[in-house]
Design an enzyme around this catalytic site. Structure first.
Site, mmCIF file in Angstrom:
data_model
loop_
_atom_site.group_PDB
_atom_site.id
_atom_site.type_symbol
_atom_site.label_atom_id
_atom_site.label_comp_id
_atom_site.label_asym_id
_atom_site.label_seq_id
_atom_site.Cartn_x
_atom_site.Cartn_y
_atom_site.Cartn_z
ATOM 1 N N GLY A 11 0.863 -1.184 0.035
ATOM 2 C CA GLY A 11 -0.121 0.115 -0.032
ATOM 3 C C GLY A 11 0.730 1.190 -0.038
ATOM 4 O O GLY A 11 0.552 2.277 -0.447
ATOM 5 N N ASN A 12 2.114 1.053 0.703
ATOM 6 C CA ASN A 12 3.134 2.526 0.761
ATOM 7 C C ASN A 12 3.315 2.840 -0.679
ATOM 8 O O ASN A 12 3.873 3.745 -0.920
ATOM 9 C CB ASN A 12 4.159 2.199 1.722
ATOM 10 C CG ASN A 12 3.609 2.083 3.187
ATOM 11 O OD1 ASN A 12 3.057 3.303 3.410
ATOM 12 N ND2 ASN A 12 3.705 1.251 4.171
ATOM 13 N N LYS A 127 -0.474 -3.226 13.611
ATOM 14 C CA LYS A 127 -0.367 -2.821 12.256
ATOM 15 C C LYS A 127 -0.513 -1.601 12.296
ATOM 16 O O LYS A 127 -1.446 -0.882 12.471
ATOM 17 C CB LYS A 127 -1.837 -3.727 11.763
ATOM 18 C CG LYS A 127 -1.807 -3.296 10.245
ATOM 19 C CD LYS A 127 -0.467 -3.836 9.408
ATOM 20 C CE LYS A 127 -0.737 -3.806 7.844
ATOM 21 N NZ LYS A 127 0.339 -4.284 7.092
ATOM 22 N N LYS A 211 -1.365 -7.826 4.572
ATOM 23 C CA LYS A 211 -1.602 -8.029 3.028
ATOM 24 C C LYS A 211 -0.772 -9.050 2.554
ATOM 25 O O LYS A 211 -1.184 -9.812 1.706
ATOM 26 C CB LYS A 211 -1.561 -6.900 2.245
ATOM 27 C CG LYS A 211 -0.337 -6.232 1.959
ATOM 28 C CD LYS A 211 0.384 -6.885 0.447
ATOM 29 C CE LYS A 211 1.886 -6.180 0.121
ATOM 30 N NZ LYS A 211 2.714 -5.937 1.433
ATOM 31 N N LYS A 273 6.805 -9.886 5.490
ATOM 32 C CA LYS A 273 6.960 -10.400 4.182
ATOM 33 C C LYS A 273 7.502 -11.669 4.259
ATOM 34 O O LYS A 273 7.373 -12.801 3.474
ATOM 35 C CB LYS A 273 7.857 -9.475 3.235
ATOM 36 C CG LYS A 273 7.077 -8.174 3.014
ATOM 37 C CD LYS A 273 8.012 -7.006 2.290
ATOM 38 C CE LYS A 273 7.327 -5.726 1.696
ATOM 39 N NZ LYS A 273 6.361 -5.329 2.905
#
Length: 309
Positions: A11-12, A127, A211, A273
């Protein structure tokens, strides 16, 4: 040989305003369409950390100013972010496909993701979402709105919300049907809208699912050959920022777990990740962490960090 690939976009990386985002996704679409042009089935997931926080804050501010009758519940903010980010992505990817003479549909699925209402994350918000603030502003927002604000990776202070682990993707059959029909699917946006099951019904719950974990679960459920988690660097590094920094072309699951335990990866950036890559690798797939520019090369094993059993 073509592959079924789930791509997780951060998103960033999508910009700070809708206008900036629309410009950025035009470039983002090109390496994604490169993969489609090579014959691969591509499914796109994306983050929404900055966007959902800004929607939530904007709605709350509008409600306080009496411009709207009430603020917006967090699950609905997540749904809003899925809609407008998905629109931008499907618009840009569709335009890029058309420019190359490729007749292929692109669709966004507003996706619910099942979580456990007893997940310990609900008692420990971690988060980061929304904008970055200096310490003084963050303390004021925390006092006024009751938000939990924490320092995020040296970049300032942000609100944090619970981040439960995904159990299932409610619309997985719809997503599979669209993939099988040849459609490019954008789904589990922002990690999906978190829902819990009670008395046979689904209820939205205020949280943001990471995500990368949602993408790993989706990749497992649609039986993807590869999960490609995109980030700002070409490869995962250990001893980041130190004289003995080392970039890794591959990691076994055992190696990756050891590096996580040793604290090589920052909780707000690379750690989720790597953990998501471990999760998908354990399900039997191949996980790759790479930069957007090198996504195509990463799928061919020429770039990125491959995580495998």
């Amino acid at each position: 040989m073509s592959k079924r690939i789930v791509i997780a976009l951060g998103g960033n990386a999508l910009g700070n305003t809708p206008y900036e985002q629309l410009a950025l996704v035009t470039e983002t679409a090109k390496p994604i369409v490169d993969l489609i042009e090579q014959g691969n089935e591509v499914v796109i997931a994306h983050g929404n950390g900055p966007q959902v926080g800004m929607i939530n804050l904007g709605m709350g501010t509008a409600a306080e100013a009496k411009a709207i009758k009430s603020d917006m519940p967090f699950p609905e903010c997540g749904a809003m972010s899925q809609g407008y980010i998905g629109y931008h992505l499907q618009n840009a990817i569709g335009n890029e496909l058309a420019a190359r003479g490729m007749n292929k549909d692109v669709a966004t699925v507003v996706t619910q993701v099942l979580v456990d209402e007893n997940d310990p994350a609900f008692k420990n918000p971690t988060k980061p979402i929304g904008s970055f603030y200096d310490k003084e502003t963050a303390e004021r927002i925390a006092a006024e709105k009751g938000y939990t604000m924490v320092e995020d990776a040296g970049r300032g202070y942000r609100q944090v919300v619970p981040s439960p682990k995904p159990i299932d993707v409610i619309e997985k059959n719809t997503v599979n049907a669209l993939i099988n029909s040849g459609c490019v699917v954008i789904t589990v946006g922002g990690g999906g809208i978190p829902v819990v099951r009670k008395d046979g019904k689904l209820y939205g719950t205020p949280a943001v699912i990471d995500k990368d974990f949602a993408s790993a679960k989706l990749a497992e459920l649609v039986k993807a050959d590869a999960l490609v988690i995109l980030t700002a660097v070409d490869r995962v590094c250990i001893n980041w920022g130190k004289p003995n920094q080392e970039s890794l072309a591959e990691m076994t699951v055992a190696d990756a777990e050891k590096y996580c335990e040793e604290g090589h990866f920052a909780p707000g950036s690379m750690l989720p990740k790597v953990k998501a890559a471990i999760s998908f690798a354990l399900s039997g797939g191949q996980a790759i962490i790479a930069s957007l520019e090198n996504a195509g090369a990463a799928v061919k094993g020429e770039s990125g960090t491959i995580v495998h059993l």
